[in-house]
Design a protein around this motif. Structure first.
Motif, PDB file in Angstrom:
ATOM      1  N   LEU A 241       0.051  10.825   0.487  1.00 17.50           N
ATOM      2  CA  LEU A 241      -0.107  12.214   0.060  1.00 17.50           C
ATOM      3  C   LEU A 241       0.777  13.146   0.870  1.00 17.50           C
ATOM      4  O   LEU A 241       1.374  14.085   0.319  1.00 17.50           O
ATOM      5  CB  LEU A 241      -1.571  12.635   0.201  1.00 17.50           C
ATOM      6  CG  LEU A 241      -2.564  12.018  -0.793  1.00 17.50           C
ATOM      7  CD1 LEU A 241      -3.955  12.577  -0.548  1.00 17.50           C
ATOM      8  CD2 LEU A 241      -2.135  12.293  -2.230  1.00 17.50           C
ATOM      9  N   ARG A 242       0.892  12.905   2.184  1.00 17.85           N
ATOM     10  CA  ARG A 242       1.750  13.760   3.004  1.00 17.85           C
ATOM     11  C   ARG A 242       3.210  13.610   2.610  1.00 17.85           C
ATOM     12  O   ARG A 242       3.952  14.588   2.540  1.00 17.85           O
ATOM     13  CB  ARG A 242       1.548  13.425   4.482  1.00 17.85           C
ATOM     14  CG  ARG A 242       0.257  13.963   5.073  1.00 17.85           C
ATOM     15  CD  ARG A 242       0.274  13.893   6.595  1.00 17.85           C
ATOM     16  NE  ARG A 242       0.256  12.514   7.056  1.00 17.85           N
ATOM     17  CZ  ARG A 242      -0.845  11.826   7.298  1.00 17.85           C
ATOM     18  NH1 ARG A 242      -2.014  12.382   7.110  1.00 17.85           N
ATOM     19  NH2 ARG A 242      -0.773  10.576   7.733  1.00 17.85           N
ATOM     20  N   ALA A 243       3.629  12.358   2.352  1.00 17.96           N
ATOM     21  CA  ALA A 243       5.020  12.148   1.923  1.00 17.96           C
ATOM     22  C   ALA A 243       5.272  12.794   0.572  1.00 17.96           C
ATOM     23  O   ALA A 243       6.325  13.410   0.349  1.00 17.96           O
ATOM     24  CB  ALA A 243       5.312  10.645   1.860  1.00 17.96           C
ATOM     25  N   ARG A 244       4.290  12.672  -0.322  1.00 25.04           N
ATOM     26  CA  ARG A 244       4.442  13.298  -1.640  1.00 25.04           C
ATOM     27  C   ARG A 244       4.474  14.818  -1.526  1.00 25.04           C
ATOM     28  O   ARG A 244       5.238  15.490  -2.230  1.00 25.04           O
ATOM     29  CB  ARG A 244       3.288  12.855  -2.533  1.00 25.04           C
ATOM     30  CG  ARG A 244       3.443  13.218  -4.003  1.00 25.04           C
ATOM     31  CD  ARG A 244       2.273  12.655  -4.796  1.00 25.04           C
ATOM     32  NE  ARG A 244       2.196  11.199  -4.646  1.00 25.04           N
ATOM     33  CZ  ARG A 244       1.146  10.495  -5.050  1.00 25.04           C
ATOM     34  NH1 ARG A 244       0.101  11.100  -5.604  1.00 25.04           N
ATOM     35  NH2 ARG A 244       1.153   9.181  -4.898  1.00 25.04           N
ATOM     36  N   ALA A 245       3.640  15.364  -0.625  1.00 27.35           N
ATOM     37  CA  ALA A 245       3.637  16.814  -0.433  1.00 27.35           C
ATOM     38  C   ALA A 245       4.962  17.291   0.153  1.00 27.35           C
ATOM     39  O   ALA A 245       5.471  18.353  -0.225  1.00 27.35           O
ATOM     40  CB  ALA A 245       2.474  17.220   0.477  1.00 27.35           C
ATOM     41  N   ALA A 246       5.516  16.510   1.092  1.00 25.98           N
ATOM     42  CA  ALA A 246       6.813  16.883   1.665  1.00 25.98           C
ATOM     43  C   ALA A 246       7.908  16.861   0.604  1.00 25.98           C
ATOM     44  O   ALA A 246       8.748  17.762   0.538  1.00 25.98           O
ATOM     45  CB  ALA A 246       7.163  15.937   2.817  1.00 25.98           C
TER      46      ALA A 246
END
Length: 431
Positions: free
Chosen positions: A182-187
């Motif tokens: 999720l963090r990678a997708r948000a970035a």
């Protein structure tokens, strides 16, 4: 139901220390179970013959040494550490003369299974669980072959705790992996949103400038022989608009290049990801403030004057008490007006248009109308109206665009102003 997070200080304790603490606690519990505690008539468990003898103490020492060594190895060699812990549990069980490996002796193994499943690849966690269960099966099989008694129910209970510990660790591993995804997708989404924002800014700026340049160049071409001074002024305006457009393009390309560098750094760094993203986000905001021109409704009169000088008169009407708006709203309203005027210049075939900005109590509204015969607003296949609609949607506002019944075209936008901004503005005026 969410699990309560561990305090920051407990997160600093390594897994091996927790395993060593669990072994120490289980060993202490083993001794307490074999002595008569205050208030008891007898001990809960009978001590084996060798429990307090020198050979029993030697076995206990070896088991504790193996367990502590396994705790040290847990971070570097998880399967080797688990093997040492299982050996220690077996050694201590032989010292108890028990028919099955006791739950207390398997507590450190269960905790190690949890940490292995939570922090290692799933293949390693499955191998650790199979090893632990295999030791229990081998223990019971050997006693059965020797004709000794076995504790089937006790061993099943111990096996169940091992499976539960592994399941909890595997769930923790999956949760952390999902959070990282999720963090990678948000970035990635943040980079995409930033690119779309820059694309909208670039479209609005370039489309308006090119429209003005086309008008000025056409006017210069018409009067170059009859009014050389007017032609010279028009070409000077063309040069100025061209330079400003090139400068704006250069600033935006630099911003895109910085965004690429920040994204590459985010991909290379695996630790302290949240802190890195916050730092890059703050740096990106500062970079954007430095690179992008701080345009807003304060520049509307200048925009109207430049368009009027190019041949399309822009009448600006202000309603309500003018006040300071949040930067994102101020810029969005200005860009909507700029793009609407650009559409008038390019498609409306009219010498004039009207801009009305209305400062309401909780909203700011803008309307751009013209009496032209063009239908560029409805047949335009570019990104002008789409960009305006996206800007308003991102700010939870209302947007309409379409032909007027009496002729011409109308663009309206209504953007909500946060209550905090209105309160701050009222306090500034009162001061």
């Amino acid at each position: 139901m969410h699990a309560m997070p561990l305090p920051p200080r407990l997160k600093l304790v390594p897994p091996g220390a927790w395993v060593a603490l669990a072994w120490s606690a289980s060993t202490a519990f083993t001794f307490l179970a074999r002595v008569r505690l205050p208030g008891e008539e007898a001990a809960n468990e009978l001590a084996a013959t060798q429990f307090y003898r020198w050979d029993g103490l030697v076995v206990l020492t070896i088991a504790c040494a193996l367990a502590l060594l396994g705790s040290v190895w847990l971070h570097r060699r998880p399967l080797g550490a688990l093997a040492l812990l299982l050996t220690a549990a077996a050694f201590l069980t032989t010292n108890l003369a028990a028919v099955a490996i006791q739950l207390a002796q398997f507590l450190a193994v269960d905790l190690a299974l949890y940490f292995i499943a939570a922090g290692r690849p799933r293949r390693t966690g499955v191998a650790a669980l199979c090893t632990a269960l295999a030791v229990l099966v081998v223990w019971e099989s050997l006693r059965l072959l020797c004709g000794w008694g076995i504790g089937t129910l006790e061993e099943l209970t111990v096996a169940l705790t091992a499976v539960v510990a592994w399941l909890l660790g595997d769930a923790s591993h999956r949760t952390r992996a999902y959070g990282e995804t999720l963090r990678a997708r948000a970035a990635t989404q943040a980079v995409t949103d930033e690119r779309l924002r820059i694309a909208r800014e670039m479209h609005d700026m370039v489309a308006h400038s090119i429209g003005i340049i086309a008008l000025q160049a056409g006017a210069a071409a018409r009067v170059v022989h009859t009014q050389p001074d007017a032609a010279r002024e028009a070409m000077t305006a063309v040069e100025t608009a061209g330079r400003e457009t090139l400068s704006g393009l250069r600033r935006m390309l630099v911003a895109l290049r910085h965004a690429d560098q920040d994204q590459d750094q985010d991909q290379d760094q695996d630790q302290d990801q949240d802190q890195d993203q916050n730092r890059h986000r703050a740096r990106g905001v500062a970079e954007a403030d430095r690179l992008h021109p701080a345009e807003g409704l304060a520049d509307l009169d200048r925009l109207a004057a430049a368009t009027t000088a190019a041949g399309v008169r822009v009448d600006v009407h202000w309603k309500g008490a003018r006040r300071q708006l949040p930067p994102e709203i101020d810029l969005s309203v200005f860009r909507i007006v700029q793009e609407s005027i650009t559409n008038v210049v390019r498609h409306a075939a009219t010498p004039a248009c009207r801009v009305t900005v209305d400062y309401l109590e909780e909203h700011v509204a803008v309307e751009v109308t013209d009496d032209g015969r063009g239908r560029g607003g409805t047949t335009d296949t570019g990104f002008g109206l789409v960009g305006m609609r996206e800007r308003v949607a991102l700010l939870h506002g209302e947007f309409t665009a379409g032909p007027r019944p009496e002729g011409g075209f109308r663009v309206t936008a209504r953007l909500p102003v946060p209550a905090t901004a209105a309160t701050a503005t009222a306090a500034t005026v009162a001061a």
